[in-house]
Design a protein around this motif. Sequence first.
Motif, PDB file in Angstrom:
ATOM      1  N   VAL A   1       0.848  -1.158   0.215  1.00  0.00           N
ATOM      2  CA  VAL A   1      -0.012  -0.255   0.176  1.00  0.00           C
ATOM      3  C   VAL A   1       0.829   1.280  -0.006  1.00  0.00           C
ATOM      4  N   PHE A   2       0.520   2.163  -0.720  1.00  0.00           N
ATOM      5  CA  PHE A   2       1.490   3.532  -0.970  1.00  0.00           C
ATOM      6  C   PHE A   2       0.856   4.412  -0.469  1.00  0.00           C
ATOM      7  N   GLY A   3       1.246   5.369   0.560  1.00  0.00           N
ATOM      8  CA  GLY A   3       0.678   6.372   1.107  1.00  0.00           C
ATOM      9  C   GLY A   3       1.478   6.623   2.670  1.00  0.00           C
ATOM     10  N   LYS A   4       1.332   8.023   3.013  1.00  0.00           N
ATOM     11  CA  LYS A   4       2.057   8.325   4.259  1.00  0.00           C
ATOM     12  C   LYS A   4       1.634   7.413   5.503  1.00  0.00           C
TER      13      LYS A   4
ATOM     14  N   ALA B   1       1.485   4.054   5.728  1.00  0.00           N
ATOM     15  CA  ALA B   1       0.563   2.898   5.358  1.00  0.00           C
ATOM     16  C   ALA B   1       1.160   1.728   6.164  1.00  0.00           C
TER      17      ALA B   1
ATOM     18  N   LEU C   1      -1.489   0.702   9.064  1.00  0.00           N
ATOM     19  CA  LEU C   1      -2.718   0.260   8.926  1.00  0.00           C
ATOM     20  C   LEU C   1      -3.093  -1.296   9.192  1.00  0.00           C
TER      21      LEU C   1
ATOM     22  N   LEU D   1      -9.474   1.886   1.140  1.00  0.00           N
ATOM     23  CA  LEU D   1      -8.276   2.432   1.230  1.00  0.00           C
ATOM     24  C   LEU D   1      -8.059   3.886   0.198  1.00  0.00           C
ATOM     25  N   ARG D   2      -8.629   3.795  -0.983  1.00  0.00           N
ATOM     26  CA  ARG D   2      -8.638   4.953  -1.575  1.00  0.00           C
ATOM     27  C   ARG D   2      -9.293   6.030  -1.070  1.00  0.00           C
TER      28      ARG D   2
ATOM     29  N   THR E   1      -9.150   6.921   1.935  1.00  0.00           N
ATOM     30  CA  THR E   1      -8.356   7.540   2.974  1.00  0.00           C
ATOM     31  C   THR E   1      -6.980   7.908   2.426  1.00  0.00           C
TER      32      THR E   1
ATOM     33  N   TYR F   1      -4.999   6.213   0.331  1.00  0.00           N
ATOM     34  CA  TYR F   1      -4.107   5.181   0.070  1.00  0.00           C
ATOM     35  C   TYR F   1      -4.234   4.433  -1.118  1.00  0.00           C
TER      36      TYR F   1
ATOM     37  N   ALA G   1      -3.797   0.768  -2.984  1.00  0.00           N
ATOM     38  CA  ALA G   1      -3.286  -0.715  -2.839  1.00  0.00           C
ATOM     39  C   ALA G   1      -2.737  -1.266  -4.154  1.00  0.00           C
TER      40      ALA G   1
ATOM     41  N   THR H   1       3.958  -4.018   2.874  1.00  0.00           N
ATOM     42  CA  THR H   1       3.268  -3.186   3.692  1.00  0.00           C
ATOM     43  C   THR H   1       2.874  -4.329   4.904  1.00  0.00           C
TER      44      THR H   1
END
Length: 369
Positions: free
Chosen positions: A44-47, A49, A52, A63-64, A66, A68, A70, A109
């Motif tokens: 999962v990409f995002g600060k 992650a 989670l 996820l999207r 919020t 993120y 996947a 992740t």
Amino acid sequence: MNSPAKFGDPVVTCPPGLSGWELSRESRVSEADVVISCHNVWKVFGKGAEKLRLTSATTAEELRSTGYIAAVRDVSLSVRRGEMLVVMGLSGSGKSTLVRCLARLVDVTSGAVMVEGRDIGAMTEAELIQLRRAKMGMVFQSFGLLPHRTAIENVAFPLEMRGQDRATRLARARAMMELVGLKGREDYFPRELSGGQQQRVGIARSLAVEPDIWFLDEPFSALDPLIRREMQDEFLRLKSMVAKTIVFITHDFDEALRLADRIAIMKDGAVEQCDTPERIVMAPASEYVAKFTSAIDRGRVIRAGALAELPAGRMLEGPPVLAHQTLRELAHQLVCDPRNLIPVVTGEGRPVGGLDKSRAVELLFGGEA
């Protein structure tokens, strides 16, 4: 010592949807045969992650919403020793990211990736470097050749990084160039080679380190159709000569069918189905997988072994067909053979069941799988 199976032996009950040939292959697979396995892997990409809580119930939409993305979602699969697993899907399906997770070019992740029973996520940087140097070869879409070095110097480069002496590494590089059909072009620079020849140099370079595991990420996608077909033929030749555990990425279903022992089809980061080409064509697990197979000529995909049924206490007489032969290859015999149940044997002559002629003919001429 056990005597070989005969067509008159008592019937063995197979799990639903599994032929006698597939049952015999599955029964020989043990934990020792598994080289790569991943368990509930997420990328999962995002600060933040890594913080989670990801479960099989977590959706890409959640996820999207919020912030993120996947790229890989809850993937569990294994690759056996000597097997070629082809991972395919449309652009953005997550197939390239999955391969990078398997080689730990990116960290997962959540979940675990095991190589020969070791969790590569727990390896130190030094251990990971040693694993890649000793056991892994990689080929990507970008050939990545060094323009100021000749072809043979490019092939020898990873051996130079290992610290091998010049004579030894050049001898190995020369042998690999001959293996991929480039004998006589050792002193050419990349700019003096065609696209297909440059790709062969890339393949030779990855083979030079004698990897047990080979990762190939759409290695032929930049080539024109004629060169691509030629490279597929070359690859099949190499596969028959060097026993490797291979993960091959493509978005081309025809290429997957041609090369794969098993195919994993991905959508939105998840694996929709991982199975043999025959099973994917005959029993797609979802509507999405069915779309990939809808225009496929089943006759050139389905092999006699996939349809073999273990006979119930009866002898099958007459000449057999081979389990690896496709229905298209057997078309003439299927039309002309008067038998309703045709014996099927492996290449070594071991009987594996009987081929129902009427079912095979129906599939050959476009019937439902």
